[in-house]
Design an enzyme around this catalytic site. Structure first.
Site, PDB file in Angstrom:
ATOM      1  N   GLY A 272      -7.767   7.735   1.242  1.00 56.42           N
ATOM      2  CA  GLY A 272      -6.911   8.426   2.205  1.00 56.42           C
ATOM      3  C   GLY A 272      -7.162   7.906   3.609  1.00 56.42           C
ATOM      4  N   GLY A 273      -7.974   8.630   4.368  1.00 53.71           N
ATOM      5  CA  GLY A 273      -8.205   8.328   5.789  1.00 53.71           C
ATOM      6  C   GLY A 273      -8.504   6.862   6.082  1.00 53.71           C
TER       7      GLY A 273
ATOM      8  N   GLY B 204     -11.239  14.147   2.384  1.00 53.19           N
ATOM      9  CA  GLY B 204     -11.152  14.317   3.834  1.00 53.19           C
ATOM     10  C   GLY B 204     -12.332  15.036   4.460  1.00 53.19           C
TER      11      GLY B 204
ATOM     12  N   GLU C  46      -3.490  18.029  -2.913  1.00 57.08           N
ATOM     13  CA  GLU C  46      -2.709  18.682  -1.849  1.00 57.08           C
ATOM     14  C   GLU C  46      -1.364  19.174  -2.387  1.00 57.08           C
ATOM     15  OE1 GLU C  46      -3.164  15.475   0.986  1.00 57.08           O
ATOM     16  OE2 GLU C  46      -5.299  15.949   1.029  1.00 57.08           O
TER      17      GLU C  46
ATOM     18  N   HIS D 187      -1.541  15.004  -6.802  1.00 54.19           N
ATOM     19  CA  HIS D 187      -2.591  15.013  -5.783  1.00 54.19           C
ATOM     20  C   HIS D 187      -2.983  16.466  -5.515  1.00 54.19           C
ATOM     21  CE1 HIS D 187      -4.622  14.685  -1.946  1.00 54.19           C
ATOM     22  NE2 HIS D 187      -4.829  13.415  -2.238  1.00 54.19           N
TER      23      HIS D 187
ATOM     24  N   ASN E  64      -3.544   5.914   0.280  1.00 55.36           N
ATOM     25  CA  ASN E  64      -2.630   7.055   0.378  1.00 55.36           C
ATOM     26  C   ASN E  64      -2.564   7.459   1.852  1.00 55.36           C
ATOM     27  OD1 ASN E  64      -1.355   9.529   0.300  1.00 55.36           O
ATOM     28  ND2 ASN E  64      -3.001  10.576  -0.833  1.00 55.36           N
ATOM     29  N   TRP E  65      -1.476   7.079   2.490  1.00 53.46           N
ATOM     30  CA  TRP E  65      -1.362   7.368   3.936  1.00 53.46           C
ATOM     31  C   TRP E  65      -1.078   8.846   4.218  1.00 53.46           C
ATOM     32  CZ3 TRP E  65       1.703   2.972   6.929  1.00 53.46           C
ATOM     33  CH2 TRP E  65       1.001   1.766   6.803  1.00 53.46           C
ATOM     34  N   LYS E  66      -0.727   9.591   3.186  1.00 47.50           N
ATOM     35  CA  LYS E  66      -0.365  11.012   3.356  1.00 47.50           C
ATOM     36  C   LYS E  66       0.745  11.138   4.412  1.00 47.50           C
ATOM     37  CE  LYS E  66      -4.911  12.248   1.734  1.00 47.50           C
ATOM     38  NZ  LYS E  66      -5.973  13.230   1.655  1.00 47.50           N
TER      39      LYS E  66
ATOM     40  N   SER F  48     -13.133  10.692   0.340  1.00 45.21           N
ATOM     41  CA  SER F  48     -14.065  10.195   1.371  1.00 45.21           C
ATOM     42  C   SER F  48     -14.651   8.818   1.057  1.00 45.21           C
ATOM     43  CB  SER F  48     -15.178  11.214   1.632  1.00 45.21           C
ATOM     44  OG  SER F  48     -14.623  12.397   2.191  1.00 45.21           O
TER      45      SER F  48
ATOM     46  N   GLU G 155     -10.442  12.844  -8.122  1.00 41.32           N
ATOM     47  CA  GLU G 155     -10.655  13.194  -6.724  1.00 41.32           C
ATOM     48  C   GLU G 155     -11.191  14.623  -6.628  1.00 41.32           C
ATOM     49  OE1 GLU G 155      -8.054  10.579  -3.980  1.00 41.32           O
ATOM     50  OE2 GLU G 155      -6.917  12.361  -4.500  1.00 41.32           O
TER      51      GLU G 155
HETATM   52  P1  PGA Z   1      -9.759  10.756   1.845  1.00 44.14           P
HETATM   53  O1  PGA Z   1      -8.517  11.178   0.921  1.00 44.14           O
HETATM   54  O2  PGA Z   1     -10.102   9.334   1.494  1.00 44.14           O
HETATM   55  O3  PGA Z   1      -9.255  10.889   3.258  1.00 44.14           O
HETATM   56  O4  PGA Z   1     -10.870  11.698   1.521  1.00 44.14           O
HETATM   57  C1  PGA Z   1      -8.423  10.749  -0.402  1.00 44.14           C
HETATM   58  C2  PGA Z   1      -7.158  11.257  -1.036  1.00 44.14           C
HETATM   59  O5  PGA Z   1      -6.761  12.407  -0.770  1.00 44.14           O
HETATM   60  O6  PGA Z   1      -6.515  10.535  -1.814  1.00 44.14           O
END
Ligand code: PGA
Length: 253
Positions: free
Chosen positions: A236-237, A175, A101, A99, A12-14, A215, A169
């Protein structure tokens, strides 16, 4: 891992990535070698602006693409929204929905997430439905209850392993560099499988891929991916670095 299920690692590149960053997708494709291909599915969910480009770059690689969200609506006067059919038209196979967010920053309810997941399925995309508790909810001992309630409200009726992916998650792990213990992940994923069994029937629930997200890094992927009922990762990251994303994929292979 659930041995009968082919794992999925989705990136997930966000809201990250300019067109020059599409090189990350080509590097992932280069590193997705024969051994990995045989063992694990990969998907990259770039921002919508890069979806077609990513799909084109990944043609022939067997790496899927996905959207990070989709509209509940099919088409029309919904400025700024992107329909599931548009994502499919841009080459996507998946759509992340719910998600944390989106749930937090855009006030998406379980009912909205369910409508998005159903819209995705209607366009023949597989929704990756995200659930997870906050830090306060975990500390209050409510994590299992919160996630079960999210599942009851957000999972499309009649879904099967072919038409649904669920990502657990924990909000406090996204993050932050923090992760739950393997025992906590095991307890949660077992509870998710059981709740899906009640909602969809045992046979369907047994085939649904349950991803862990929050993470995930090369340094913790082996431990997390070896937990029972963890069928892959939502990353994500670390998905913004081809080598790290591939290392996580290897932890599933
Ligand atoms: P993260 O994000 O790996 O940067 O913690 C995961 C996500 O939000 O899908």
């Amino acid at each position: 891992m659930t041995r009968s299920i082919r794992p999925l690692v989705a990136g997930n590149w966000k809201m990250n990535g300019m067109k020059a960053d599409i090189v990350i997708a080509s590097e992932v494709a280069k590193g997705y070698d024969a051994g990995l291909k045989a063992a694990v599915d990969l998907a990259i969910c770039p921002p919508a602006s890069l979806l077609i480009t990513a799909s084109v770059v990944l043609v022939g690689s067997r790496i899927a693409t996905g959207g990070q969200d989709c509209s509940t609506q099919g088409s029309g006067a919904f400025t700024g929204e992107i329909s599931a059919a548009m994502l499919a038209d841009a080459g996507a196979s998946f759509a992340i929905v719910g998600h944390s967010e989106r749930r937090t920053l855009h006030g998406e309810s379980n009912a909205t997430v369910k409508a998005k997941a159903e819209a995705a399925q209607k366009a023949l995309l597989v929704p990756i439905v995200c659930v997870g508790e906050t830090k306060d909810e975990r500390e209050a001992g409510k994590a299992l209850a919160v996630v079960k309630k999210q599942l009851r409200g957000s999972i499309p009726d009649g879904a099967t392993g072919a038409t649904l992916v669920v990502a657990y998650e924990p909000v406090w792990a996204i993050g932050t560099g923090l992760t739950p213990t393997a025992a906590d992940v095991a307890e949660m994923h077992e509870a998710i499988r059981a709740e899906l069994g009640r909602l969809l029937g045992k046979a369907a629930a047994a085939g649904v891929r349950l991803l862990y997200g929050g993470s995930v890094k090369p340094s913790n992927a082996v431990e997390l991916m070896n937990v029972a009922n963890v069928d892959g990762a939502l990353v994500g990251g670390a998905s913004l670095k081809a080598e790290e994303f591939l290392a996580i994929a290897r932890a599933c292979g």
